[in-house]
Design a protein around this motif. Structure first.
Motif, PDB file in Angstrom:
ATOM      1  N   THR A   1       0.809  -1.214   0.000  1.00 15.51           N
ATOM      2  CA  THR A   1       0.000   0.000   0.000  1.00 15.51           C
ATOM      3  C   THR A   1       0.843   1.264   0.000  1.00 15.51           C
ATOM      4  O   THR A   1       0.332   2.342  -0.333  1.00 15.51           O
ATOM      5  CB  THR A   1      -0.924   0.060   1.230  1.00 15.51           C
ATOM      6  OG1 THR A   1      -0.142   0.319   2.414  1.00 15.51           O
ATOM      7  CG2 THR A   1      -1.699  -1.240   1.397  1.00 15.51           C
ATOM      8  N   GLY A   2       2.103   1.163   0.398  1.00 15.85           N
ATOM      9  CA  GLY A   2       2.940   2.347   0.494  1.00 15.85           C
ATOM     10  C   GLY A   2       2.454   3.335   1.541  1.00 15.85           C
ATOM     11  O   GLY A   2       2.943   4.459   1.613  1.00 15.85           O
ATOM     12  N   GLY A   3       1.468   2.944   2.337  1.00 20.69           N
ATOM     13  CA  GLY A   3       0.921   3.850   3.347  1.00 20.69           C
ATOM     14  C   GLY A   3       0.194   5.039   2.747  1.00 20.69           C
ATOM     15  O   GLY A   3      -0.021   6.049   3.415  1.00 20.69           O
ATOM     16  N   GLU A   4      -0.237   4.924   1.495  1.00 25.27           N
ATOM     17  CA  GLU A   4      -0.789   6.061   0.744  1.00 25.27           C
ATOM     18  C   GLU A   4      -2.237   5.768   0.373  1.00 25.27           C
ATOM     19  O   GLU A   4      -2.602   4.623   0.105  1.00 25.27           O
ATOM     20  CB  GLU A   4       0.084   6.273  -0.492  1.00 25.27           C
ATOM     21  CG  GLU A   4      -0.149   7.556  -1.248  1.00 25.27           C
ATOM     22  CD  GLU A   4      -1.268   7.413  -2.259  1.00 25.27           C
ATOM     23  OE1 GLU A   4      -2.005   8.403  -2.440  1.00 25.27           O
ATOM     24  OE2 GLU A   4      -1.423   6.331  -2.851  1.00 25.27           O
ATOM     25  N   THR A   5      -3.063   6.807   0.355  1.00 23.71           N
ATOM     26  CA  THR A   5      -4.501   6.627   0.205  1.00 23.71           C
ATOM     27  C   THR A   5      -4.893   5.915  -1.081  1.00 23.71           C
ATOM     28  O   THR A   5      -5.599   4.904  -1.065  1.00 23.71           O
ATOM     29  CB  THR A   5      -5.212   7.990   0.261  1.00 23.71           C
ATOM     30  OG1 THR A   5      -4.852   8.658   1.475  1.00 23.71           O
ATOM     31  CG2 THR A   5      -6.718   7.815   0.203  1.00 23.71           C
ATOM     32  N   ALA A   6      -4.472   6.467  -2.224  1.00 21.87           N
ATOM     33  CA  ALA A   6      -4.894   5.887  -3.501  1.00 21.87           C
ATOM     34  C   ALA A   6      -4.400   4.457  -3.647  1.00 21.87           C
ATOM     35  O   ALA A   6      -5.126   3.583  -4.133  1.00 21.87           O
ATOM     36  CB  ALA A   6      -4.383   6.744  -4.664  1.00 21.87           C
ATOM     37  N   GLN A   7      -3.174   4.217  -3.212  1.00 18.38           N
ATOM     38  CA  GLN A   7      -2.633   2.863  -3.347  1.00 18.38           C
ATOM     39  C   GLN A   7      -3.308   1.887  -2.389  1.00 18.38           C
ATOM     40  O   GLN A   7      -3.502   0.706  -2.728  1.00 18.38           O
ATOM     41  CB  GLN A   7      -1.118   2.864  -3.130  1.00 18.38           C
ATOM     42  CG  GLN A   7      -0.442   1.512  -3.259  1.00 18.38           C
ATOM     43  CD  GLN A   7      -0.573   0.865  -4.638  1.00 18.38           C
ATOM     44  OE1 GLN A   7      -1.123   1.464  -5.562  1.00 18.38           O
ATOM     45  NE2 GLN A   7      -0.082  -0.356  -4.772  1.00 18.38           N
ATOM     46  N   LEU A   8      -3.715   2.353  -1.220  1.00 16.87           N
ATOM     47  CA  LEU A   8      -4.475   1.499  -0.305  1.00 16.87           C
ATOM     48  C   LEU A   8      -5.778   1.059  -0.973  1.00 16.87           C
ATOM     49  O   LEU A   8      -6.109  -0.139  -0.980  1.00 16.87           O
ATOM     50  CB  LEU A   8      -4.775   2.238   0.998  1.00 16.87           C
ATOM     51  CG  LEU A   8      -5.751   1.535   1.960  1.00 16.87           C
ATOM     52  CD1 LEU A   8      -5.177   0.203   2.438  1.00 16.87           C
ATOM     53  CD2 LEU A   8      -6.086   2.436   3.141  1.00 16.87           C
ATOM     54  N   ILE A   9      -6.520   2.003  -1.542  1.00 20.07           N
ATOM     55  CA  ILE A   9      -7.777   1.658  -2.214  1.00 20.07           C
ATOM     56  C   ILE A   9      -7.497   0.753  -3.412  1.00 20.07           C
ATOM     57  O   ILE A   9      -8.251  -0.193  -3.690  1.00 20.07           O
ATOM     58  CB  ILE A   9      -8.518   2.932  -2.653  1.00 20.07           C
ATOM     59  CG1 ILE A   9      -8.809   3.834  -1.446  1.00 20.07           C
ATOM     60  CG2 ILE A   9      -9.819   2.573  -3.367  1.00 20.07           C
ATOM     61  CD1 ILE A   9      -9.628   3.194  -0.351  1.00 20.07           C
ATOM     62  N   ASN A  10      -6.423   1.021  -4.126  1.00 19.77           N
ATOM     63  CA  ASN A  10      -6.040   0.199  -5.270  1.00 19.77           C
ATOM     64  C   ASN A  10      -5.810  -1.248  -4.853  1.00 19.77           C
ATOM     65  O   ASN A  10      -6.278  -2.182  -5.519  1.00 19.77           O
ATOM     66  CB  ASN A  10      -4.770   0.778  -5.901  1.00 19.77           C
ATOM     67  CG  ASN A  10      -4.396   0.116  -7.211  1.00 19.77           C
ATOM     68  OD1 ASN A  10      -5.244  -0.406  -7.918  1.00 19.77           O
ATOM     69  ND2 ASN A  10      -3.116   0.147  -7.532  1.00 19.77           N
ATOM     70  N   MET A  11      -5.121  -1.443  -3.734  1.00 13.89           N
ATOM     71  CA  MET A  11      -4.775  -2.790  -3.308  1.00 13.89           C
ATOM     72  C   MET A  11      -5.971  -3.557  -2.749  1.00 13.89           C
ATOM     73  O   MET A  11      -6.026  -4.784  -2.841  1.00 13.89           O
ATOM     74  CB  MET A  11      -3.649  -2.761  -2.262  1.00 13.89           C
ATOM     75  CG  MET A  11      -2.314  -2.245  -2.797  1.00 13.89           C
ATOM     76  SD  MET A  11      -1.818  -2.994  -4.380  1.00 13.89           S
ATOM     77  CE  MET A  11      -1.740  -4.719  -3.939  1.00 13.89           C
ATOM     78  N   ILE A  12      -6.934  -2.861  -2.177  1.00 13.70           N
ATOM     79  CA  ILE A  12      -8.075  -3.591  -1.607  1.00 13.70           C
ATOM     80  C   ILE A  12      -9.239  -3.718  -2.586  1.00 13.70           C
ATOM     81  O   ILE A  12     -10.069  -4.616  -2.455  1.00 13.70           O
ATOM     82  CB  ILE A  12      -8.567  -2.949  -0.286  1.00 13.70           C
ATOM     83  CG1 ILE A  12      -9.087  -1.534  -0.508  1.00 13.70           C
ATOM     84  CG2 ILE A  12      -7.459  -2.979   0.762  1.00 13.70           C
ATOM     85  CD1 ILE A  12      -9.693  -0.895   0.742  1.00 13.70           C
ATOM     86  N   PHE A  13      -9.296  -2.808  -3.601  1.00 14.99           N
ATOM     87  CA  PHE A  13     -10.469  -2.880  -4.480  1.00 14.99           C
ATOM     88  C   PHE A  13     -10.191  -2.257  -5.846  1.00 14.99           C
ATOM     89  O   PHE A  13     -11.048  -1.615  -6.426  1.00 14.99           O
ATOM     90  CB  PHE A  13     -11.660  -2.170  -3.816  1.00 14.99           C
ATOM     91  CG  PHE A  13     -13.003  -2.654  -4.305  1.00 14.99           C
ATOM     92  CD1 PHE A  13     -13.319  -4.000  -4.333  1.00 14.99           C
ATOM     93  CD2 PHE A  13     -13.970  -1.753  -4.724  1.00 14.99           C
ATOM     94  CE1 PHE A  13     -14.559  -4.444  -4.770  1.00 14.99           C
ATOM     95  CE2 PHE A  13     -15.214  -2.179  -5.160  1.00 14.99           C
ATOM     96  CZ  PHE A  13     -15.516  -3.527  -5.188  1.00 14.99           C
ATOM     97  N   GLY A  14      -8.995  -2.462  -6.349  1.00 14.24           N
ATOM     98  CA  GLY A  14      -8.644  -1.912  -7.650  1.00 14.24           C
ATOM     99  C   GLY A  14      -9.237  -2.727  -8.780  1.00 14.24           C
ATOM    100  O   GLY A  14     -10.361  -2.491  -9.224  1.00 14.24           O
ATOM    101  N   ASN A  15      -8.505  -3.712  -9.243  1.00 16.81           N
ATOM    102  CA  ASN A  15      -9.002  -4.517 -10.363  1.00 16.81           C
ATOM    103  C   ASN A  15     -10.275  -5.292 -10.035  1.00 16.81           C
ATOM    104  O   ASN A  15     -11.161  -5.436 -10.872  1.00 16.81           O
ATOM    105  CB  ASN A  15      -7.917  -5.500 -10.826  1.00 16.81           C
ATOM    106  CG  ASN A  15      -6.903  -4.830 -11.726  1.00 16.81           C
ATOM    107  OD1 ASN A  15      -6.939  -3.623 -11.927  1.00 16.81           O
ATOM    108  ND2 ASN A  15      -5.980  -5.612 -12.262  1.00 16.81           N
ATOM    109  N   CYS A  16     -10.389  -5.795  -8.825  1.00 19.46           N
ATOM    110  CA  CYS A  16     -11.548  -6.650  -8.538  1.00 19.46           C
ATOM    111  C   CYS A  16     -12.844  -5.846  -8.471  1.00 19.46           C
ATOM    112  O   CYS A  16     -13.930  -6.427  -8.483  1.00 19.46           O
ATOM    113  CB  CYS A  16     -11.338  -7.478  -7.275  1.00 19.46           C
ATOM    114  SG  CYS A  16     -11.483  -6.590  -5.732  1.00 19.46           S
TER     115      CYS A  16
END
Length: 370
Positions: A72-87
């Protein structure tokens, strides 16, 4: 190594759920066939893994997936990307839960004010709170200011722009803020009761900052923002840069993704700094159930590390004749937001109708604390 846990509700044939769950874990981490991961460190530390699969109704399953915090890099957009990006693009998958380990949770400050701070600002330590939305959009600034003054004179705690009011030619932001702040000040001087105007901040990150500075310089203490419209990372940055504001988080565009309302409004908005998330109430003009509203409310208030609890704000087709019912359901740590139903009246009748709203809410609070 640290892991977060994301929970998904997946519709699937029973014989395929393990396959689908494993595919989701891969999609939300390395996004390539497991056989293509040749580095042992990546297999051990980066590849997400299915933690559990539980039945959740006919052909529905609750799947917990552990995702590496370092991704996640501790960053907002990447956190959302990792939990609900492609899926999020997959049919029949809903993100319903999120648990963060303490070290990641600590990187998000959450609400700067929360329930206690809002109560302190309004001088209302125990009772439920009131809010009203100024409608319809299209009014010129003098008409908006008059409505703002009327609602504040009636004792409404927070008088907010409708989320359709932005920086249009018929209602320029800077002019509107100055006029409404003056109207609020006049009303407060007359009644002696605190009341606050909440202008709507919307636009690009540059515009958000510019308008926030205008609002701050005018003495504004409460603002309205729709995090999904301006972008979750931009919303978090705004809260970080202007922590003095109380943030009402509007749900507009929040139905455009398959994320459970309780998670999005009660947890993610709160994580990123929403002091008071607005959500659509059961029995109004939207389709949320009473159970969903109850879960969302509990999620906004429940203990969560050092993140302050947020104040739930049910809205959307609210009616004056339902105030007692709604406060019995939601309890005192709530702000009721009524818009169009108050505005059925005009002029002196509007002030009387708004005062009835305030008196009903405050009377219920007084009886509860007696």
């Amino acid at each position: 190594m640290a892991w977060l846990t994301a929970t998904y509700l997946i519709a699937s044939a029973p014989e395929r759920i393990e396959e689908r769950a494993e595919a989701l874990a891969i999609e939300q981490s390395v996004e390539c066939p497991p056989e293509a991961v040749h580095d042992a460190r990546i297999r051990d530390e980066i590849v997400a893994r299915v933690a559990s699969i539980e039945p959740a109704g006919e052909h529905r399953f609750r799947v917990n997936v552990r995702i590496a915090v370092q991704t996640t890099g501790g960053e907002t957009a990447q956190l959302i990307n990792m939990i609900f990006g492609n899926c999020s693009l997959w049919e029949n998958v809903q993100l319903t839960g999120l648990e963060l380990p303490p070290e990641l949770l600590a990187r998000f400050t959450g609400p700067r004010h929360g329930i206690a701070g809002i109560r302190e600002l309004l001088g209302a330590p125990h009772r439920s709170l009131t809010s009203a939305a100024m409608k319809p959009q299209g009014m010129h600034v003098p008409a908006i200011a008059t409505m703002c003054r009327t609602l504040a004179r009636a004792g409404v705690d927070i008088v907010k722009d409708d989320h359709g009011i932005a920086d249009q030619a018929y209602s320029p932001f800077a002019e509107r803020v100055a006029a409404c702040q003056a109207a609020i000040a006049e009303a407060v001087a007359a009644t002696g009761k605190p009341s606050f105007y909440a202008p709507h901040l919307i636009g690009t990150p540059r515009t958000l900052r510019a308008h926030a500075r205008i609002a701050r310089d005018a003495g504004v203490r409460v603002v309205l923002v729709a995090p999904m419209l301006v972008g979750l990372p931009a919303f978090r940055d705004l809260v970080d840069e202007f922590p003095e504001f109380v943030y009402l988080a509007h749900p507009s565009f929040g139905g455009a993704a398959r994320i459970a309302p309780a998670l999005l409004f009660g947890r993610i908005f709160r994580l990123l700094g929403a002091d008071a998330p607005i959500f659509v109430n059961y029995g109004g003009r939207f389709a949320y159930s009473q159970d969903e509203c109850g879960t969302l409310t509990a999620t906004a208030r429940e203990p969560w590390g050092d993140v302050r609890p947020a104040l739930p704000v049910p809205a959307g087709g609210m009616r004056l004749d339902r105030v007692e019912e709604l406060l019995a359901f939601y309890g005192p740590d709530t702000m009721l937001l009524i818009g169009g139903n108050l505005l059925l009246a005009q002029g002196d009748a509007l002030e009387a109708r708004a005062r009835e709203f305030v008196t009903t809410v405050e009377g219920i609070g007084a009886r509860a604390s007696a």
